[in-house]
Design a protein around this motif. Sequence first.
Motif, PDB file in Angstrom:
ATOM      1  N   ALA A 141      26.637  34.448  28.311  1.00 21.08           N
ATOM      2  CA  ALA A 141      26.900  34.814  29.622  1.00 21.08           C
ATOM      3  C   ALA A 141      28.477  34.204  29.898  1.00 21.08           C
ATOM      4  CB  ALA A 141      25.862  34.031  30.610  1.00 21.08           C
ATOM      5  N   GLY A 142      29.122  33.535  28.754  1.00 22.91           N
ATOM      6  CA  GLY A 142      30.441  32.771  29.077  1.00 22.91           C
ATOM      7  C   GLY A 142      30.415  31.744  30.035  1.00 22.91           C
ATOM      8  N   ASP A 143      29.426  31.174  30.380  1.00 19.85           N
ATOM      9  CA  ASP A 143      29.023  30.217  31.638  1.00 19.85           C
ATOM     10  C   ASP A 143      29.400  28.780  30.887  1.00 19.85           C
ATOM     11  OD1 ASP A 143      28.189  28.408  33.446  1.00 19.85           O
ATOM     12  OD2 ASP A 143      27.052  30.008  34.510  1.00 19.85           O
ATOM     13  N   VAL A 144      30.506  28.207  31.165  1.00 19.52           N
ATOM     14  CA  VAL A 144      30.859  26.823  30.410  1.00 19.52           C
ATOM     15  C   VAL A 144      29.878  25.711  30.984  1.00 19.52           C
ATOM     16  CG1 VAL A 144      32.541  25.166  30.530  1.00 19.52           C
ATOM     17  CG2 VAL A 144      33.310  27.349  30.002  1.00 19.52           C
ATOM     18  N   GLU A 145      29.677  25.627  32.171  1.00 15.75           N
ATOM     19  CA  GLU A 145      28.721  24.789  32.801  1.00 15.75           C
ATOM     20  C   GLU A 145      27.245  24.870  32.309  1.00 15.75           C
ATOM     21  OE1 GLU A 145      29.870  22.044  34.137  1.00 15.75           O
ATOM     22  OE2 GLU A 145      31.841  22.966  33.724  1.00 15.75           O
TER      23      GLU A 145
END
Length: 243
Positions: A197-201
């Motif tokens: 998802a490319g979701d860092v958090e």
Amino acid sequence: MTKAFHEFSTLPRSDLVSQVGAALTDAVLSGRIEPGQRIPESVIAREMGISRAPVREAARQLESAGLLVAIPNRGFFVREINARAMDDLYELRLAIESAAIVRLASQAGDRGMPRLRACLKRLHDTADEDAPQAQVAAADLAFHRAICEASGNERLLAAFDQIAAEVQMGLVLIGCIYGDADRVAETHRPLLDAIAAGDVEQARAAIEEHIGTARRLVVQRLQQRDLGPPGKAVSRRQAGRAR
């Protein structure tokens, strides 16, 4: 007369140190050579059909990797893991892998995903094959190493490799705690999803949950082992004498 060790077979002559190191590593991580047990260089050399020199050099390499300890005038012994040491190791592991997964998740594109999917499939395959716990741990380790490698930071990868053998000892213990390779594999799914998802958090939270849970389970298991039955603390030396 020295008793035969019966753990090793004759080796071909090429690249002896690497082959001895691989055989010793497998024996330690699989539990065939137990924590605290001495590495009998002469016996292993005889069973492998080689001189003691490659065995000694391989043992030195495993000492550097954290699997063995050298005691002056006594030789090499399998490192005994305890709760404090494993807690420290997992703290370091979390720092390395948090940095790696955040870096990877922040990068655009599909970098590392084919390799990570293949590693996760291999983890599930170990369940289907009813593989030994050491093989499950090796597949688990490969997934985490793939994250560090795909991050593109060579220093993070080198740091991970430095503690990999000790981490694998912890992974063997985790597998024994879960008792289900499929369950072990599924704990990696949130990591893969966050990276995809490319979701860092989300990636940061997933790795903190993943390694944090493993850390608690391993440390608790080792604390229970060191304390012995409720109401009766047992030291490692006493436990060794009781065996």
